[in-house]
Design an enzyme around this catalytic site. Structure first.
Site, mmCIF file in Angstrom:
data_model
loop_
_atom_site.group_PDB
_atom_site.id
_atom_site.type_symbol
_atom_site.label_atom_id
_atom_site.label_comp_id
_atom_site.label_asym_id
_atom_site.label_seq_id
_atom_site.Cartn_x
_atom_site.Cartn_y
_atom_site.Cartn_z
ATOM 1 N N CYS A 128 6.122 45.104 -9.294
ATOM 2 C CA CYS A 128 6.714 46.369 -9.724
ATOM 3 C C CYS A 128 7.998 46.622 -8.949
ATOM 4 O O CYS A 128 7.989 46.687 -7.719
ATOM 5 C CB CYS A 128 5.750 47.524 -9.495
ATOM 6 S SG CYS A 128 6.494 49.099 -9.949
ATOM 7 N N THR A 191 9.514 43.555 -15.131
ATOM 8 C CA THR A 191 10.896 43.925 -15.448
ATOM 9 C C THR A 191 11.907 43.344 -14.455
ATOM 10 O O THR A 191 11.608 43.124 -13.287
ATOM 11 C CB THR A 191 11.033 45.452 -15.450
ATOM 12 O OG1 THR A 191 10.509 45.949 -14.225
ATOM 13 C CG2 THR A 191 10.261 46.059 -16.600
HETATM 14 C C1 LIG Z 1 7.665 52.542 -18.874
HETATM 15 C C2 LIG Z 1 7.127 51.267 -18.321
HETATM 16 C C3 LIG Z 1 6.114 51.280 -17.369
HETATM 17 C C4 LIG Z 1 5.602 50.099 -16.854
HETATM 18 N N1 LIG Z 1 4.586 50.151 -15.942
HETATM 19 C C5 LIG Z 1 3.998 48.985 -15.542
HETATM 20 C C6 LIG Z 1 2.856 48.987 -14.713
HETATM 21 O O1 LIG Z 1 2.333 50.034 -14.350
HETATM 22 N N2 LIG Z 1 2.321 47.805 -14.308
HETATM 23 C C7 LIG Z 1 2.875 46.616 -14.699
HETATM 24 O O2 LIG Z 1 2.376 45.549 -14.329
HETATM 25 N N3 LIG Z 1 3.949 46.571 -15.503
HETATM 26 C C8 LIG Z 1 4.530 47.727 -15.941
HETATM 27 N N4 LIG Z 1 5.592 47.673 -16.783
HETATM 28 C C9 LIG Z 1 6.144 46.364 -17.190
HETATM 29 C C10 LIG Z 1 5.594 45.932 -18.542
HETATM 30 O O3 LIG Z 1 4.197 45.801 -18.500
HETATM 31 C C11 LIG Z 1 6.232 44.591 -18.969
HETATM 32 O O4 LIG Z 1 5.952 43.625 -17.976
HETATM 33 C C12 LIG Z 1 7.741 44.687 -19.115
HETATM 34 O O5 LIG Z 1 8.116 45.955 -19.605
HETATM 35 C C13 LIG Z 1 8.317 43.595 -20.030
HETATM 36 O O6 LIG Z 1 7.791 43.630 -21.310
HETATM 37 P P1 LIG Z 1 8.459 44.440 -22.540
HETATM 38 O O7 LIG Z 1 9.882 44.007 -22.654
HETATM 39 O O8 LIG Z 1 7.611 44.120 -23.723
HETATM 40 O O9 LIG Z 1 8.383 45.888 -22.179
HETATM 41 C C14 LIG Z 1 6.127 48.859 -17.288
HETATM 42 C C15 LIG Z 1 7.158 48.845 -18.237
HETATM 43 C C16 LIG Z 1 7.649 50.019 -18.768
HETATM 44 C C17 LIG Z 1 8.745 49.954 -19.798
#
Ligand SMILES: Cc1cc2nc3c(=O)[nH]c(=O)nc-3n(C[C@H](O)[C@H](O)[C@H](O)COP(=O)(O)O)c2cc1C
Ligand SMILES: Cc1cc2nc3c(=O)[nH]c(=O)nc-3n(C[C@H](O)[C@H](O)[C@H](O)COP(=O)(O)OP(=O)(O)OC[C@H]3O[C@@H](n4cnc5c(N)ncnc54)[C@H](O)[C@@H]3O)c2cc1C
Ligand SMILES: Cc1cc2nc3c(=O)[nH]c(=O)nc-3n(C[C@H](O)[C@H](O)[C@H](O)COP(=O)(O)OP(=O)(O)OC[C@H]3O[C@@H](n4cnc5c(N)ncnc54)[C@H](O)[C@@H]3O)c2cc1C
Ligand SMILES: Cc1cc2nc3c(=O)[nH]c(=O)nc-3n(C[C@H](O)[C@H](O)[C@H](O)COP(=O)(O)O)c2cc1C
Ligand code: FES
Ligand code: FES
Lengths: 301, 258, 301, 258
Positions: A128, A191
């Site tokens: 994170c 991210t």
């Molecule tokens: C608003 C938000 C909150 C997130 N919170 C977490 C989290 O609590 N734990 C985690 O492992 N990843 C978290 N992520 C990351 C996502 O699980 C994912 O790894 C990342 O957004 C990439 O995938 P995507 O492009 O489909 O969003 C979060 C992402 C977003 C956008």
């Protein structure tokens, strides 16, 4: 047509899982569609104690992407068990409990508390970018990854999926370290670290200054990392980063992911994941593929 | 329930004040309460991945038409404002927790600033049995809209502009402050920019009237999943961040930290 | 209105420089507009020997971005001097010679050969993701960065700008290593490593499988890294990554860049850089800013 | 010279075969040679950052209208194909090195496959004093376009389809191969997919006719800056990568490695 995939001996109805942090604990989405149609749900991160998270604004739009800096807001693992598990217990889908922390002790504490709970997997979030301690600090280098995974693995009866950060030099080395420490699977990518500026106010848009970049913009980075990790480890991989359509999901499967997660998609389209599942089926029909497992790692290079 | 409708047909979109458009579109939205909003995405603009929250300005339930007042600010609202009749957009509607008035409320004040005036119109249309005094503030004459409608729907209408080009010169919260010396309202219902709500808080503290405010925050999902849209709240000494999209946008002014 | 900025004692007419690899050696663009209106030009990378580069396809489109895998195609430093310098010599703008290589020796050799040539800066490209050896291998970790910069600095009379890779854990540490080794400035970011798949053909789009991601998609990552590096070093920073407009450029200046480079923009709009310069002027007029230097590092946090 | 024109107005866009559109737009492009192309970007689609190269199909110099034949394949061409009269797009025009025929050429063959037929029309219109035989190949009847125009402009017209639904069944390179037994051409000018050009190469090697082919490659700038659009060339034993956008798209078939 078979959409079922197997991860560590557990069968997912289909390879599409809601990504952590973008689906809460399922409740809000359950009024949109039947959650039992999902391959699985990765729950919002839980920590040992309640965290209130970062001040707003916590989100910024970027070209084909977004930044978030929620900062692990959650009520703590005890409240999670009391408040959220009764609802989740009734679901017939695979559950990933996303475990976060600032210290190795915290990761262990949370994982221990989840031992008698009906979650199928522990997803160890060592990636994170939005908290000062922990998070990315653990997830960036092989030696720290090895240490934390080794310790948590000792206390976890559930298979342990380690979620890796893309903010690193050599993702394959990081995945190998996790595997050697006993990880049962790898999920990636979390991210990328990013920032965005309001030039009129001369200020960062996020109160936290920087945040985590997700969405279509990062898909090329995610694919490249999934592909590299698939060459390096033998444990299953769950790929994510910018998946918006069934065809996006197929890109990840071809690169070697056994399943995929969709995060940002849920923030844009409440019916996004069902559409991704339908899109995979459509692709399989077009290409006359009967079993989705044929696609996994099927990239011709 | 908030529902996605990917192809909402716009029936008209017209300039009603500087940079400000009245957009109407076809949509079957039943039971939307005032203060709720729709969450819009510009079809085809795949680079702008997020939706934009826009309050419901009015609903014509007979013809299933929703009206919005949209101010062209950044890229997304600019793209929304150039849409024409026949174009489509992708919406989630309705979402949020609006202004909910108990049966006991007989007389109320609505107070709005700028684009925050828009949801108040649906509010005073909706609660037909309540007598409303409307307090509307605009930067300048050229940004004012729907004054005739407010005049028709309100018991009394007070309009202030920052520069005095229309109505009274000054802040509308001052007008409310003065009026509260004599007027009795069962509740004050507000929507507007943060600084205005800050001033309002002082007025409310002074006159001890129940008050509900609608907040603005940058949003992701708009339906409570992602926790990015939070505002700080305080209850029993405990600070928390609550979701503007689902727990709000309307909050008790005494609960939120402004 | 003053647009002039100073880098290592050299004055740029304005802070907008064409980024390496996206402007050739200037010739093709010179028929589009007067190159002397540019703040500077970073030339295409040169290596010791001729390189033919990677097989095509070398480009793929991604959401708000693109991947490239040119692979340092160039005729070698000797040919560069003979064939390109006569044209470049006549220009009245600041020139950055972009030096690439597979070994420290190659970086030194190329830099030495550029010593008697009228280029204003050496830009040490230790961050190209598209070649097997060298490139990113040097640019990812502080110790290797320190080594190569230290060696090249010894032979370079021209101020040395070190171009950093974003494919790393701690960009600030990398920048500090470059500064300690004697770098006179930092430019960043080079491209992120990415990949893209043609699901119908089940093949990567790039012949090289992976490539470098550039364009608006990466702007948040670039801004965050520029901001972090600006907190960590005292030498000037040249920021880049996804700049398409004057307002994008201002974001980088506010985060601490003294100048910016535009790469991908030139591939999309041949008149892109003049429009960026005009956009900066427009912003300054709107915000009543007389001297562009007021913007540099002016972010309010 | 290749010039950017950010607001080119489309005057018409009509379906001429399955997934294939004839687009016309206003543009002052003087001195464009056949085989040159325009480099198009869809206005407003900021997520699709790259331009799309499309060959010039015809130029109406009197009215300053350029004609293109566009096949709707991926996201960008699909977005181009739905544009209507009055819409604008962003172009660079003209770019590339086209087919350049010496004065000595009296009789020539043009051979095209699929969408590669499009530039050949401008070619045979342009060189008015050359007698052209046209060899056109399509997958099927439903993908064929502009056959009447080719008929009017050509000395002889040969059409082949892969499935025999129109003209001769089979590959158009076979037809050329057979005709070359008796016909004499000063030069053969080709455009089409890689496999077709590969077969053509064999035919040319056998009959030893001068031949120029137009190549396709994924492009960035389209004006020679970025070196992403290369094809492999071989001269005096030395292999090189040359730019399709500026050194081509038209190359001597003996120079390129197909
Ligand atoms: C608003 C938000 C909150 C997130 N919170 C977490 C989290 O609590 N734990 C985690 O492992 N990843 C978290 N992520 C990351 C996502 O699980 C994912 O790894 C990342 O957004 C990439 O995938 P995507 O492009 O489909 O969003 C979060 C992402 C977003 C956008
Ligand atoms: C509950 C609610 C109701 C609203 N009702 C209205 C209304 O009726 N009429 C109206 O004109 N505006 C209304 N707004 C404000 C409106 O949502 C923003 O002006 C709009 O999102 C800005 O988008 P943009 O594309 O112009 O700006 P950009 O700067 O391009 O937007 C980038 C991102 O930031 C977000 N953002 C930027 N400014 C704001 C802001 N002030 N509030 C929330 N998000 C922001 C956008 O939603 C988007 O995600 C409301 C906001 C909220 C939260
Ligand atoms: C010199 C030249 C002339 C051409 N003339 C014509 C013409 O007259 N009519 C016509 O219909 N098509 C023509 N093409 C092919 C046309 O450019 C591609 O079909 C088109 O770019 C595909 O874009 P897309 O948005 O449909 O596909 P996407 O897959 O969305 O495109 C993604 C990226 O890949 C590139 N790309 C994908 N396929 C091709 C391809 N086959 N060739 C080159 N780039 C590709 C796109 O340009 C874009 O950058 C020509 C190509 C070249 C190089
Ligand atoms: C086609 C292409 C070729 C490039 N070649 C080089 C190069 O030779 N040397 C170098 O240092 N960077 C090279 N880069 C990286 C750019 O200079 C720049 O760092 C990167 O693209 C990010 O900026 P942008 O988003 O403005 O393009 C290249 C980029 C592209 C797109
Ligand atoms: S916007 Fe996602 S929870 Fe409010
Ligand atoms: S596309 Fe840039 S050199 Fe050809």
């Amino acid at each position: 047509m078979n959409l079922k995939v197997d991860i560590c001996g557990k069968t997912l109805k289909n390879p599409v899982i809601a990504a952590s942090g973008c689906f809460g604990f399922g409740r809000e989405m359950s009024i949109q569609y039947d959650l039992n149609t999902l391959g699985g749900i990765a729950l919002k991160a839980v920590t040992a104690q309640k965290r209130i998270g970062n001040p707003p604004p916590r989100i910024a739009e970027t070209p084909s992407g977004m930044l978030n800096a929620v900062g692990l807001q959650n009520s703590g693992v005890d409240q999670f068990i009391v408040k959220e598990m009764p609802f989740l217990d009734k679901l017939d889908t695979i559950l990933f409990a996303n475990v976060a922390g600032s210290t190795i002790e915290e990761y262990i504490e949370v994982t221990e508390k989840l031992q008698n709970i009906a979650v199928d997997f522990i997803e160890l979030n060592i990636s994170c970018p939005n908290v000062k301690e922990g998070g990315n600090a653990f997830g960036a280098e092989p030696d720290t990854i090895y240490k934390v995974v080794k310790q948590v693995k000792k206390v976890s009866k559930q298979p342990l999926i380690v979620k890796l950060s893309p903010n690193t030099v050599d993702i394959a080395a990081n995945a190998v370290a996790a595997q050697e420490a006993g990880a049962d699977g790898i999920s990636l990518i979390n991210t990328l670290i990013g920032m965005s500026v309001d030039v009129d106010r001369k200020r960062p848009i996020l109160a936290n200054i920087s945040g985590g970049l997700s969405g279509p913009a990062i898909k090329p980075v995610a694919l490249s990392m999934v592909y590299k990790v698939a060459q390096a480890v033998s444990i299953p991989i769950i790929g994510m980063g910018g998946i918006m359509t069934g065809r996006d999901a197929v890109e990840f499967l071809l690169c070697g992911a056994t399943a995929v997660m969709c995060g940002t998609l849920n923030l844009i389209e409440p019916d996004g994941i069902p559409n991704v599942i339908a899109g995979i089926e459509e692709y399989m029909t077009q290409h006359k593929i009967d079993d989705i497992n044929e696609l996994i790692g099927g990239l011709i290079v | 329930m908030a529902k996605r409708i990917p192809n909402c047909r716009i029936t008209s979109n017209e300039l009603v004040a500087d940079d400000t458009y009245l957009m109407q579109f076809e949509c079957v939205t039943k039971n939307a309460t005032p203060g709720q909003f729709v969450h819009l995405r510009v079809t085809g603009r795949d680079d702008l991945i997020l939706r934009r929250p826009i309050s419901i300005n009015s609903i014509d339930t007979k013809n299933n038409i929703i009206k919005l007042i949209i101010q062209a600010k950044g890229e997304g609202t600019k793209a929304l404002c150039v849409l024409k009749a026949g174009d489509v957009m992708d919406i989630i509607s309705p979402t949020g927790r609006g202004y909910m008035l108990s049966k006991k409320v007989k007389k109320a004040a609505v107070i709005g600033g700028g684009i925050g005036v828009a949801p108040l119109k649906y509010l005073i249309e909706y609660y037909k049995n309540v007598e409303f005094d409307s307090y509307l503030g605009f930067r300048s004459d050229c940004y004012a809209y729907q004054l005739d409608e407010f005049k028709a729907l309100s018991n009394k209408l007070y309009v202030c502009t920052d520069d005095g080009t229309y109505g009274e010169k000054g802040f509308v919260t001052n007008r409310l402050d003065m009026n509260l010396e004599k007027e009795q309202y069962d509740v004050v219902l507000a929507c507007g920019p943060k600084p205005m709500l800050g001033s309002l808080k002082k007025v409310i503290d002074k006159h001890k009237v129940p008050c509900f405010v609608s907040l603005e925050e940058r949003m992701g999902c708009g339906i409570g999943l992602c926790k990015v849209c939070v505002c700080k709240t305080q209850e029993d000494g405990e600070e928390n961040y609550e979701r503007v999209c689902l727990d709000g946008p309307v909050f008790d002014i005494n609960k939120v930290v402004l």
